[in-house]
Design an enzyme around this catalytic site. Structure first.
Site, mmCIF file in Angstrom:
data_model
loop_
_atom_site.group_PDB
_atom_site.id
_atom_site.type_symbol
_atom_site.label_atom_id
_atom_site.label_comp_id
_atom_site.label_asym_id
_atom_site.label_seq_id
_atom_site.Cartn_x
_atom_site.Cartn_y
_atom_site.Cartn_z
ATOM 1 N NE ARG A 26 -4.995 -1.360 -1.622
ATOM 2 C CZ ARG A 26 -4.964 -2.688 -1.645
ATOM 3 N NH1 ARG A 26 -4.470 -3.377 -0.624
ATOM 4 N NH2 ARG A 26 -5.412 -3.342 -2.706
ATOM 5 C CG ASP A 27 -1.717 -4.800 -3.139
ATOM 6 O OD1 ASP A 27 -1.639 -5.168 -1.959
ATOM 7 O OD2 ASP A 27 -1.723 -5.596 -4.093
ATOM 8 C CG HIS A 220 -4.765 -7.671 -7.724
ATOM 9 N ND1 HIS A 220 -4.853 -6.336 -7.398
ATOM 10 C CD2 HIS A 220 -3.840 -8.189 -6.879
ATOM 11 C CE1 HIS A 220 -4.022 -6.063 -6.393
ATOM 12 N NE2 HIS A 220 -3.399 -7.188 -6.064
ATOM 13 C CG HIS A 222 0.518 -10.262 -5.849
ATOM 14 N ND1 HIS A 222 1.124 -9.517 -4.879
ATOM 15 C CD2 HIS A 222 -0.743 -9.768 -5.953
ATOM 16 C CE1 HIS A 222 0.269 -8.625 -4.391
ATOM 17 N NE2 HIS A 222 -0.875 -8.759 -5.031
ATOM 18 C CB CYS A 253 11.299 -6.517 0.147
ATOM 19 S SG CYS A 253 13.019 -6.331 -0.327
ATOM 20 C CG ASN A 262 0.723 -5.570 -6.568
ATOM 21 O OD1 ASN A 262 -0.399 -6.024 -6.690
ATOM 22 N ND2 ASN A 262 1.141 -5.028 -5.433
#
Lengths: 312, 312
Positions: A26-27, A220, A222, A253, A262
């Site tokens: 998903r993410d 969560h 990144h 990307c 992530n």
């Protein structure tokens, strides 16, 4: 040939076991420039499950005009078996329309996605924080009435590209509101990857002070500024046991402006395997899955572990 | 436009101040496929110093047949001023011949490089661990007699590509021998980047048990498996205050098989700035320096911070 594994050296400051909440399908795929066919997406979920990932966010029921990469949500779920649409396979739903679609597809868990900042709420949801909470209220209520598990994402918990650093108090307030709506779990997102370890500590302390304990939150991160694993380990030291990560570090990307991938699930598993923390994940199988997906995306995985173990 | 900085949130588990031992010009450029002109190397050192890096390893006096990238050691040092060859600008010397060259060039500090494993000692130094220590003994003795500061590197402290995991006791023994030779400081190298946080703890505890306290060691992590920053922060929590890092994450092309770059200085500074730990480094100036060097190397920097802040 398999390269050396880390020597297992238990770290008493970490939990015995961690639940990885896999967000790659998903993410991850939502933020890739390539659009992947539904069958490949379904196979990705199957392979991730085969590698031992217990919780996998499979797709999103947002308006396909906003996220064309995931416009095939129904088709993907239709390709999965009952377990592939179960309580361990959440899907993102922004509103009641999304929930209707998710319920029709027979899902067992959903996630709403809020923002800690007004600017991002307007950019991402086209409404204020208050209006977005009002939009989520009936979604959470109906989802729970249907017996679904509900997660609440909170974006921009550390910094916001337009507003700068985000005060802990502001994040805590949005978290409190989402919990009051009835969410089972929150996911604290460092959407732009600017947070550092002391900030993690203070946010978790702020949540604890209003009764949102570490057993109710996932983290969560990144890796935009290289802090994702360090911040995750900092959260685990505070008692958090749910960590969002994307196989192969998907999502944004790494070769484009402002890499925003992530935390790579493999890099997390390497760290946890080395510390003797149970995740249930078979690293070799996961690396093979990410290498396979990198082939579909036509570019190498940004995960350091995937690259080291596959020689990519 | 400058992107958001991390919000400063002091972390009481970290030291107030950290000395970054910048290895970009030596460990970084030594492992790059491109050979950089001497004037560019000297300018790199000057720009790093201008960005606030106090300690910079400038070059290596190994046999040019082994490391052609640094065959111009004398020329580089000749282009630097007196401070650029001083006690805060160590150079690598493998043997007495290298020390002779370094002394002739007027350096103020040197480093020898040992190995914790027999296989790597033979591959890197063409002799056993015992024979390499015998080679270093007169180097350290003479260097100290000349008033130089001496560092001892220990490679493969966590794992070895041929031998697998390396027992802590074996590492501690090599460290003890190097300290007995008279080294002022050790640098514990995870040359292949496989270590994890619990392993860091146990190695430092093992050293402490033989009287090698954290004030005598630096840590040197490569990011091959994405663990470099996490392991560094783990060492800082144990009281270590010297960290090796390479501007821009130089050292081993990230786009080639088995990426082996050093911890990127920028990613470290981002973490320490956010935690309120003093480094003296101006992150903007450092990022500009790494972006400039990436131009000379003809490829983007692997540092996440450099890429995020320059849009590379």
């Amino acid at each position: 040939m398999r390269l050396p594994l880390p020597q297992v050296e238990p770290d008493a400051t970490l939990p015995d076991s961690v639940t990885i909440y896999e967000v790659g399908p998903r993410d991850g795929l939502q933020n890739e420039s390539s659009v992947v066919p539904a069958e490949v997406k379904a196979e990705f979920v199957r392979r991730l499950a085969g590698a031992g990932l217990g919780t996998i966010e499979t797709t999103s029921f947002v308006d396909p005009r906003w996220v064309p990469q995931l416009a095939d949500a129904e088709e993907v779920l239709g390709l999965l078996d009952e377990q592939g649409r179960g309580a361990q396979r959440p899907v993102l739903v922004p509103n009641e329309r999304g929930l209707d679609r998710a319920l029709a597809a027979g899902v067992g868990a959903v996630a709403v996605f809020g923002s800690a900042t007004e600017t991002f709420a307007r950019k991402n949801l086209n409404r204020s924080v208050e209006e977005s909470l009002a939009m989520f209220a009936p979604v959470v209520e109906r989802a729970r009435a249907e017996g679904l598990w509900v997660r609440g994402y909170v974006s921009m918990c550390f910094g916001d590209p337009w507003e700068g650093p985000v005060p802990v108090e502001q994040v805590v307030e949005v978290c409190r509101r989402l919990m009051d709506l009835g969410c089972d779990q929150l996911s604290l997102g460092d959407t732009i990857g600017v947070g550092t370890v002391g900030h993690v500590h203070r946010l978790l302390a702020g949540l604890d002070a209003v009764g949102i304990t570490v057993d109710r939150v996932g983290v969560h991160f990144h890796d935009t500024y290289g802090q994702a694993l360090s911040n995750t380990l900092a959260a685990l030291r505070e008692g958090v046991t749910v960590v969002d990560a994307a196989a192969g570090g998907l999502g944004g990307c790494p070769y484009a402006k402002s890499a925003t991938g992530n935390l790579a699930t493999e890099d997390l598993v390497w760290a946890l395997d080395g510390a003797g923390v149970h995740t249930g994940v078979d690293l070799d199988a996961l690396v093979a899955t990410s290498a396979w997906m990198a082939g579909h995306l036509g570019r190498p995985s940004p995960s350091r572990v995937v690259r080291a173990l596959t020689g990519a």
